[in-house]
Design an enzyme around this catalytic site. Sequence first.
Site, mmCIF file in Angstrom:
data_model
loop_
_atom_site.group_PDB
_atom_site.id
_atom_site.type_symbol
_atom_site.label_atom_id
_atom_site.label_comp_id
_atom_site.label_asym_id
_atom_site.label_seq_id
_atom_site.Cartn_x
_atom_site.Cartn_y
_atom_site.Cartn_z
ATOM 1 C CG HIS A 172 -3.788 -3.525 3.388
ATOM 2 N ND1 HIS A 172 -2.587 -3.174 3.938
ATOM 3 C CD2 HIS A 172 -4.340 -2.366 2.921
ATOM 4 C CE1 HIS A 172 -2.402 -1.875 3.834
ATOM 5 N NE2 HIS A 172 -3.459 -1.357 3.211
ATOM 6 C CB CYS B 112 -0.969 -0.032 1.179
ATOM 7 S SG CYS B 112 -2.363 1.109 0.990
#
Length: 463
Positions: free
Chosen positions: A416, A318
């Site tokens: 994630h 991310c």
Amino acid sequence: MIAGTSSSAGKSVLVAALCRILSKRGYAVAPFKAQNMSLNSYVTKEGKEIAIAQAFQARAAGIEPNELMNPVLLKPKGNFVSQLILLGEAVKDVSSFEYYREVPKIMKVVEEAYTELSRNYDVIVIEGAGGIAEINLYDRDVANIGIARIAKPAIYIVGDIDRGGVFASLYGTYKLLPSDVAGLVRGFIINRLRGSEKLLESGVRQLEELTGVPVLGVIPHLNSAMPSEDSLCMDEWSGNGETSEIGILKLPRISNFTDLEPLRELCKFIDLKDDIDCEIVIVPGSKDTMADLRALKEAGMHEKLRRFAKDRPVIGICGGYQMLGRELVDFGVEHGYVKAKGIGLLDAVTEFREFRKMCRQVERKVNGNAVILEKIKGESVWGYEIHKGVTKASNPVFDDEGCASEDGMVWGTYMHGLFWNDCIVKAVCKHLGVEIPSRTDGIEELAKVVEEKLDIDAILGWV
């Protein structure tokens, strides 16, 4: 309601255990936390963002997580400012003073969420936040006094004996509560005992005599099955030693480092000023990518990463993925117009053009040429995305997502939860030449101990 004398008293763990215990006894049970402050979050199937603790508790109850279980999530950004998420949607950034002004509106959101959730379940197990007796906050304490007055639940106060002073903290907490909330308290729970329970008998008896409230159980010190809720949990990770093979950069605004929970026995956190002494480096998520990129550069970590990546893997998740690229451009979303050079290990450019976040669960195939991933090419992996910014990159690694360097030694992704996939864990361990960490159902073991040590029948009697 499981309330605490302080933060980290064990509320989250006990709620998860009770969810599992009551579910196995045949009750339709759901967790609820009116307001959580955490940078470790989860995305539901509907694309709503909630704290990871409530997602775990829902799984313990055998149900799918949803936004009603955590209607208010605050994600700290520094300088007393947090991102406000209501019912799974990012609304705006607020200072603590701005937030307190909006508490009446927020309480309506909380009440509606609780009411709707309670229509669908036999039992709601509410988790408080911090200590329930914060006397300076009673008029605006959403997660404790506020929800207690809405739900009027049977309240059980838990204290952490491992910190010392458990009898004073339980007594003081109870005595400081407003009379209407104190009247809802049905029992005390002593948590994290190391040693003999017999040594507590006289203290337990005196506490019960002084308050008229029974102690319903003494829970021994256990290794938590819960994913870490915030950065205060970093010290609890079992790595941080010379044998740790995976280094996670300790960014000032680190978020979702729970991505590495399944491999935490192999992990350690690396301060940005320290040298890199491991075999794999993870650049994790960040609540403020631009600010953390600046901190990383000021500490000289970007140069260390470039040297490290010549012969060992660097993986960005991310915000970490964004930092590893060539350039980042903020068009006024976080810091006004800012253009910054990335670390330059990936051919990727990220632009931040709107406040709205991408929140979704995803399943993709591994199709790129990257170190570690080449061992599982063609396999499917699951994850979830929570990010601002759009990244344009070459050489994708998961279908059309992510990016790898030409030599495959550096790669990044928005996914994630990637390391919760068994195939990824096995690939990492094979690369390191280590045994795969044992993965038992920690919540099942926890629930078994809690059921043995806690008077569940008394709790059910009050419910």
